[in-house]
Design a protein around this motif. Structure first.
Motif, short mmCIF file in Angstrom:
data_model
loop_
_atom_site.label_atom_id
_atom_site.label_comp_id
_atom_site.label_asym_id
_atom_site.label_seq_id
_atom_site.Cartn_x
_atom_site.Cartn_y
_atom_site.Cartn_z
N GLN A 21 48.79 23.40 87.35
CA GLN A 21 48.32 23.24 88.72
C GLN A 21 49.17 22.27 89.52
O GLN A 21 48.76 21.78 90.57
CB GLN A 21 46.86 22.75 88.70
N GLY A 22 50.38 22.00 89.04
CA GLY A 22 51.26 21.06 89.73
C GLY A 22 51.85 21.66 90.99
O GLY A 22 51.77 22.86 91.25
N SER A 23 52.49 20.80 91.75
CA SER A 23 53.13 21.22 93.00
C SER A 23 54.65 21.12 92.84
O SER A 23 55.18 20.04 92.55
CB SER A 23 52.67 20.33 94.15
N LYS A 24 55.32 22.25 93.01
CA LYS A 24 56.78 22.27 92.90
C LYS A 24 57.40 21.32 93.94
O LYS A 24 58.31 20.56 93.62
CB LYS A 24 57.30 23.69 93.11
N LEU A 25 56.90 21.35 95.15
CA LEU A 25 57.44 20.51 96.21
C LEU A 25 57.25 19.03 95.90
O LEU A 25 58.15 18.22 96.08
CB LEU A 25 56.78 20.87 97.55
N ALA A 26 56.07 18.67 95.40
CA ALA A 26 55.82 17.28 95.03
C ALA A 26 56.76 16.84 93.91
O ALA A 26 57.27 15.71 93.92
CB ALA A 26 54.37 17.09 94.60
N GLY A 27 57.04 17.73 92.97
CA GLY A 27 57.96 17.42 91.88
C GLY A 27 59.38 17.21 92.38
O GLY A 27 60.07 16.28 91.96
N LEU A 28 59.81 18.07 93.27
CA LEU A 28 61.15 17.91 93.85
C LEU A 28 61.27 16.60 94.60
O LEU A 28 62.25 15.87 94.48
CB LEU A 28 61.47 19.09 94.78
N ASN A 29 60.24 16.28 95.40
CA ASN A 29 60.26 15.04 96.17
C ASN A 29 60.24 13.81 95.25
O ASN A 29 60.96 12.83 95.51
CB ASN A 29 59.06 14.98 97.12
N MET A 30 59.44 13.87 94.19
CA MET A 30 59.35 12.73 93.28
C MET A 30 60.70 12.44 92.62
O MET A 30 61.07 11.29 92.42
CB MET A 30 58.31 13.03 92.20
N PRO A 88 68.84 25.23 92.15
CA PRO A 88 67.91 25.37 91.02
C PRO A 88 67.87 24.09 90.19
O PRO A 88 68.83 23.32 90.15
CB PRO A 88 68.50 26.53 90.21
N VAL A 89 66.73 23.87 89.55
CA VAL A 89 66.55 22.71 88.68
C VAL A 89 66.37 23.21 87.26
O VAL A 89 65.57 24.11 87.00
CB VAL A 89 65.31 21.88 89.10
#
Length: 195
Positions: free
Chosen positions: A165-174, A182-183
């Motif tokens: 249920q994580g957020s891809k955008l939040a992960g990129l920002n963090m 690509p990551v």
């Protein structure tokens, strides 16, 4: 109420799958207890879940002749005494040396044991437990050939529901990454961490 004892420790990899099972076990009506080492990482990780925790002495399995090989079995009798008093319906082991006395003690008391093997080939602790386990849950089809056919079950690894249920955008920002490249994430544990 049905009772289950979870065990496993030494590294987070031996504990986090047990933690992932907690919601389903609670929903199924199990009373849950955890047996780990006195001061291992499992004690710290389980503390957040309000589950009764019992510490035991794990001893050490030496592959060489040492007088302590004869005294260590007496140090781990607490596992048997605990299980005899608690009387769980089943023991689930995620591995690590703390699990060996728990699984072996459970088997001596005729308590069914289910163990989980995360790696392609069983580690030493699970090798010591497989002979007395009812079933061995495996992550990979390739692992099945290392387990007796009547015990091996292909299950994959339990993961916490919130990880999906994580957020891809939040992960990129963090991490300070941008969305235009690509990551690739590479992780390793145990022997994989050394490669």
């Amino acid at each position: 109420m049905k009772k289950i004892v979870l065990t496993g420790g030494g590294t987070a990899g031996h504990v986090t799958p047990n933690i992932a099972l907690l919601p389903a076990l609670q929903a199924a009506g199990y009373e849950i207890a955890y047996v780990g080492s006195y001061e291992g990482i499992e004690k710290k990780l389980i503390a957040d879940f309000n589950i009764p925790y019992t510490g035991i002495s794990t001893g050490k399995f030496r592959r060489y002749l040492d007088p302590k090989n004869f005294s260590d079995p007496f140090r781990v009798m607490k596992a048997r005494n605990y299980l005899k008093n608690y009387q769980p319906d089943v023991v689930f082991s995620k591995g690590g040396f703390v699990s060996v006395p728990v699984v072996r003690a459970a088997a001596s008391l005729h308590i069914p044991c289910i163990i989980h093997e995360s790696d392609m080939t069983p580690g030493l602790a699970n090798k010591l437990c497989i002979p007395v386990a009812e079933k061995v849950c495996c992550n990979f089809p390739e692992t099945m050939k290392n387990i007796p056919a009547d015990k091996a079950v292909l299950t994959g690894s339990p993961i916490r529901a919130e990880l999906a249920q994580g957020s891809k955008l939040a992960g990129l920002n963090m991490c300070g990454f941008t969305a235009n490249k690509p990551v690739i994430m590479v992780i390793g544990g145990s022997l994989g961490a050394a490669n």
